[in-house]
Design a protein around this motif. Sequence first.
Motif, PDB file in Angstrom:
ATOM      1  N   ILE A 154     -27.412 -14.301 -44.623  1.00 23.55           N
ATOM      2  CA  ILE A 154     -28.044 -15.245 -44.898  1.00 23.55           C
ATOM      3  C   ILE A 154     -27.352 -15.553 -43.673  1.00 23.55           C
ATOM      4  CG2 ILE A 154     -27.987 -17.348 -45.772  1.00 23.55           C
ATOM      5  CD1 ILE A 154     -27.556 -16.584 -48.836  1.00 23.55           C
ATOM      6  N   GLY A 155     -28.295 -16.472 -42.467  1.00 24.77           N
ATOM      7  CA  GLY A 155     -28.436 -16.905 -41.764  1.00 24.77           C
ATOM      8  C   GLY A 155     -28.214 -18.709 -41.937  1.00 24.77           C
ATOM      9  N   LEU A 156     -27.674 -19.396 -41.961  1.00 24.19           N
ATOM     10  CA  LEU A 156     -27.199 -20.462 -41.331  1.00 24.19           C
ATOM     11  C   LEU A 156     -27.837 -21.468 -40.431  1.00 24.19           C
ATOM     12  CD1 LEU A 156     -24.566 -21.926 -43.820  1.00 24.19           C
ATOM     13  CD2 LEU A 156     -25.877 -21.254 -44.654  1.00 24.19           C
ATOM     14  N   VAL A 157     -29.628 -22.111 -40.854  1.00 21.39           N
ATOM     15  CA  VAL A 157     -30.019 -22.204 -39.112  1.00 21.39           C
ATOM     16  C   VAL A 157     -29.477 -23.963 -39.718  1.00 21.39           C
ATOM     17  CG1 VAL A 157     -32.254 -22.506 -38.068  1.00 21.39           C
ATOM     18  CG2 VAL A 157     -31.094 -20.385 -39.159  1.00 21.39           C
ATOM     19  N   GLY A 158     -29.387 -25.034 -38.522  1.00 22.16           N
ATOM     20  CA  GLY A 158     -29.513 -26.590 -39.007  1.00 22.16           C
ATOM     21  C   GLY A 158     -29.340 -26.942 -37.317  1.00 22.16           C
ATOM     22  N   LYS A 164     -23.321 -27.230 -42.035  1.00 13.90           N
ATOM     23  CA  LYS A 164     -23.872 -26.179 -42.250  1.00 13.90           C
ATOM     24  C   LYS A 164     -22.346 -25.171 -42.279  1.00 13.90           C
ATOM     25  CE  LYS A 164     -25.088 -24.865 -38.066  1.00 13.90           C
ATOM     26  NZ  LYS A 164     -25.591 -26.172 -37.952  1.00 13.90           N
ATOM     27  N   SER A 165     -21.110 -25.831 -41.397  1.00 13.95           N
ATOM     28  CA  SER A 165     -19.621 -25.325 -41.751  1.00 13.95           C
ATOM     29  C   SER A 165     -19.296 -26.004 -43.104  1.00 13.95           C
ATOM     30  CB  SER A 165     -18.651 -25.845 -40.320  1.00 13.95           C
ATOM     31  OG  SER A 165     -19.844 -25.478 -39.433  1.00 13.95           O
ATOM     32  N   THR A 166     -19.214 -26.649 -43.706  1.00 13.51           N
ATOM     33  CA  THR A 166     -18.982 -27.323 -45.037  1.00 13.51           C
ATOM     34  C   THR A 166     -19.893 -26.602 -45.888  1.00 13.51           C
ATOM     35  OG1 THR A 166     -18.930 -29.648 -44.042  1.00 13.51           O
ATOM     36  CG2 THR A 166     -18.095 -29.377 -46.664  1.00 13.51           C
ATOM     37  N   LEU A 167     -20.556 -25.587 -46.332  1.00 11.75           N
ATOM     38  CA  LEU A 167     -21.497 -25.442 -46.962  1.00 11.75           C
ATOM     39  C   LEU A 167     -20.527 -23.974 -46.696  1.00 11.75           C
ATOM     40  CD1 LEU A 167     -23.232 -24.214 -49.136  1.00 11.75           C
ATOM     41  CD2 LEU A 167     -24.990 -23.820 -47.442  1.00 11.75           C
ATOM     42  N   LEU A 168     -20.561 -23.774 -45.764  1.00  7.05           N
ATOM     43  CA  LEU A 168     -19.886 -22.113 -45.725  1.00  7.05           C
ATOM     44  C   LEU A 168     -18.678 -21.974 -46.436  1.00  7.05           C
ATOM     45  CD1 LEU A 168     -20.058 -18.920 -44.129  1.00  7.05           C
ATOM     46  CD2 LEU A 168     -18.764 -20.122 -41.745  1.00  7.05           C
ATOM     47  N   PRO A 188     -20.633 -18.338 -33.923  1.00  2.55           N
ATOM     48  CA  PRO A 188     -21.241 -17.808 -35.135  1.00  2.55           C
ATOM     49  C   PRO A 188     -19.595 -17.291 -35.706  1.00  2.55           C
ATOM     50  CG  PRO A 188     -22.356 -16.745 -33.455  1.00  2.55           C
ATOM     51  CD  PRO A 188     -21.058 -17.602 -32.610  1.00  2.55           C
ATOM     52  N   GLN A 189     -19.342 -17.725 -37.059  1.00  5.54           N
ATOM     53  CA  GLN A 189     -18.543 -17.814 -38.552  1.00  5.54           C
ATOM     54  C   GLN A 189     -19.641 -17.205 -39.279  1.00  5.54           C
ATOM     55  OE1 GLN A 189     -15.219 -18.597 -37.993  1.00  5.54           O
ATOM     56  NE2 GLN A 189     -15.825 -20.379 -36.455  1.00  5.54           N
ATOM     57  N   ILE A 190     -19.293 -15.988 -39.964  1.00  8.11           N
ATOM     58  CA  ILE A 190     -18.805 -14.978 -41.215  1.00  8.11           C
ATOM     59  C   ILE A 190     -18.459 -15.207 -42.383  1.00  8.11           C
ATOM     60  CG2 ILE A 190     -19.486 -12.750 -41.674  1.00  8.11           C
ATOM     61  CD1 ILE A 190     -21.464 -13.236 -40.009  1.00  8.11           C
ATOM     62  N   GLY A 191     -18.805 -15.591 -43.235  1.00 13.55           N
ATOM     63  CA  GLY A 191     -18.162 -15.625 -44.539  1.00 13.55           C
ATOM     64  C   GLY A 191     -18.640 -14.990 -46.094  1.00 13.55           C
ATOM     65  N   ILE A 192     -17.579 -14.666 -46.670  1.00 14.81           N
ATOM     66  CA  ILE A 192     -18.035 -13.574 -48.046  1.00 14.81           C
ATOM     67  C   ILE A 192     -18.435 -13.835 -49.254  1.00 14.81           C
ATOM     68  CG2 ILE A 192     -18.061 -11.642 -49.055  1.00 14.81           C
ATOM     69  CD1 ILE A 192     -19.066 -10.847 -45.914  1.00 14.81           C
ATOM     70  N   ILE A 193     -19.567 -13.764 -49.998  1.00 16.48           N
ATOM     71  CA  ILE A 193     -19.724 -14.908 -51.409  1.00 16.48           C
ATOM     72  C   ILE A 193     -18.810 -13.111 -52.442  1.00 16.48           C
ATOM     73  CG2 ILE A 193     -20.445 -15.523 -53.377  1.00 16.48           C
ATOM     74  CD1 ILE A 193     -22.028 -16.949 -50.931  1.00 16.48           C
ATOM     75  N   GLU A 194     -18.040 -13.451 -52.598  1.00 17.24           N
ATOM     76  CA  GLU A 194     -18.181 -12.443 -53.618  1.00 17.24           C
ATOM     77  C   GLU A 194     -17.707 -12.875 -55.034  1.00 17.24           C
ATOM     78  OE1 GLU A 194     -14.498  -8.554 -54.264  1.00 17.24           O
ATOM     79  OE2 GLU A 194     -14.490  -9.248 -52.297  1.00 17.24           O
ATOM     80  N   TYR A 195     -18.356 -11.431 -56.316  1.00 12.44           N
ATOM     81  CA  TYR A 195     -18.901 -11.821 -57.697  1.00 12.44           C
ATOM     82  C   TYR A 195     -17.677 -11.514 -58.115  1.00 12.44           C
ATOM     83  CZ  TYR A 195     -23.173 -14.065 -56.226  1.00 12.44           C
ATOM     84  OH  TYR A 195     -24.086 -14.856 -55.287  1.00 12.44           O
ATOM     85  N   ILE A 201     -22.444 -10.977 -51.245  1.00 11.03           N
ATOM     86  CA  ILE A 201     -22.951 -11.885 -49.822  1.00 11.03           C
ATOM     87  C   ILE A 201     -22.450 -12.608 -48.390  1.00 11.03           C
ATOM     88  CG2 ILE A 201     -25.211 -13.382 -49.682  1.00 11.03           C
ATOM     89  CD1 ILE A 201     -25.376 -13.352 -52.895  1.00 11.03           C
ATOM     90  N   SER A 202     -23.337 -11.872 -47.392  1.00 10.61           N
ATOM     91  CA  SER A 202     -22.013 -12.651 -45.923  1.00 10.61           C
ATOM     92  C   SER A 202     -23.029 -13.488 -45.589  1.00 10.61           C
ATOM     93  CB  SER A 202     -22.166 -11.397 -45.290  1.00 10.61           C
ATOM     94  OG  SER A 202     -23.704 -10.605 -45.253  1.00 10.61           O
ATOM     95  N   ILE A 203     -23.120 -14.472 -45.230  1.00 10.12           N
ATOM     96  CA  ILE A 203     -23.457 -15.426 -44.659  1.00 10.12           C
ATOM     97  C   ILE A 203     -23.345 -15.951 -43.464  1.00 10.12           C
ATOM     98  CG2 ILE A 203     -23.628 -18.095 -44.985  1.00 10.12           C
ATOM     99  CD1 ILE A 203     -22.904 -17.410 -48.014  1.00 10.12           C
ATOM    100  N   ALA A 204     -23.554 -16.242 -42.148  1.00 13.74           N
ATOM    101  CA  ALA A 204     -23.716 -16.089 -40.498  1.00 13.74           C
ATOM    102  C   ALA A 204     -23.763 -17.694 -40.764  1.00 13.74           C
ATOM    103  CB  ALA A 204     -24.335 -15.238 -39.888  1.00 13.74           C
ATOM    104  N   ASP A 205     -22.380 -18.687 -40.089  1.00 12.64           N
ATOM    105  CA  ASP A 205     -22.734 -19.599 -39.543  1.00 12.64           C
ATOM    106  C   ASP A 205     -22.827 -19.856 -38.232  1.00 12.64           C
ATOM    107  OD1 ASP A 205     -22.481 -22.628 -40.086  1.00 12.64           O
ATOM    108  OD2 ASP A 205     -20.396 -22.571 -39.362  1.00 12.64           O
ATOM    109  N   LEU A 206     -24.479 -20.506 -37.641  1.00 15.42           N
ATOM    110  CA  LEU A 206     -24.309 -20.601 -36.647  1.00 15.42           C
ATOM    111  C   LEU A 206     -24.359 -21.412 -36.544  1.00 15.42           C
ATOM    112  CD1 LEU A 206     -27.759 -18.061 -37.363  1.00 15.42           C
ATOM    113  CD2 LEU A 206     -25.776 -17.317 -36.642  1.00 15.42           C
TER     114      LEU A 206
END
Length: 311
Positions: A154-158, A164-168, A188-195, A201-206
């Motif tokens: 997922i790429g955060l765009v805005g 975006k950073s708060t969500l990440l 860019p920052q990468i965060g990982i959601i682990e179930y 799921i990896s998320i990129a905060d751009l």
Amino acid sequence: MVNTSSVLFAYTKRFRSFIDSLRVHVKGGKGGQGLTKYGGIGGRGGNVVVIAKADAHLKKLRSLCPNQRFVAPNGENSSGRMLQGQSGPDLEIEAPPGIIVRADDGMVIGEVNESGERLIVAKGGRGGDPTNNFQGQSGQALNVTLDLKLVADIGLVGFPNAGKSTLLKAVSRANPKIASYPFTTIRPQIGIIEYGDRRQISIADLPGLIEGAHFNVGMGHKFLKHVERTKLLLFMVDIHGFRLSAQHQLRTAFENIVLLNKELELYKEELLTKPSVLVLNKIDIEGSDTVLLDLLHKAANIKGNDLLVLE
């Protein structure tokens, strides 16, 4: 009150510390000399290899080798004691996953996307043998550019300060900088959601876009290129609009949605074919209900728009 011009200057200055493109010279090792008298064969020169490592980054690579020259060791010569010369070891360049290697003429040599992947970028020369009159051959030598494009689900765009950073930070263990002024994300920052079942799921905060990003305004291309490899785009928009500074006009949330899509289209039209989700932020602020109804009405009138509202 924050002085916007100072923020923009600081943002530009600090962003330079993040490197997502590095031009280097690579040269394979020379093959060892053969031994004509006994038919000995020289060792092959070492290759220059780019290897993906999860903890590597281009800034570290540049600091380790300031002259950006990577030359692999030569193969050993044949001798009376050892007719088969030993091959030169490969020289490994550690780079982050998501690296595309391009020659100066623009040709893509290859890419490494997963940790542990290897790519030969300059081959070592052949050792001296009967086919080359026992003369060791020079290795390949060329300039290449290591171009980083983040790989994320997922790429955060805005635009800046959309949340975006708060969500990440809320959904992952990433710790991005968060503040009440624009341009807090300068790389860019990468965060990982682990179930619970180990799915990730990896998320990129751009970093936040600004108008004209497709023209490379505000380091636009450095930001937009990271969108290309994400599987889904998550547009984050402040429902109350966005104003870059006191000298700029306030744009409504609907205008920002249209403009974000336009920036992506003008940069690379196929980005619009990616699956996308729109998240409206700061909707808990008083007066948001009226703004939301107006936005949904306008969005519903867009031709070809398939709108699904989840509350």
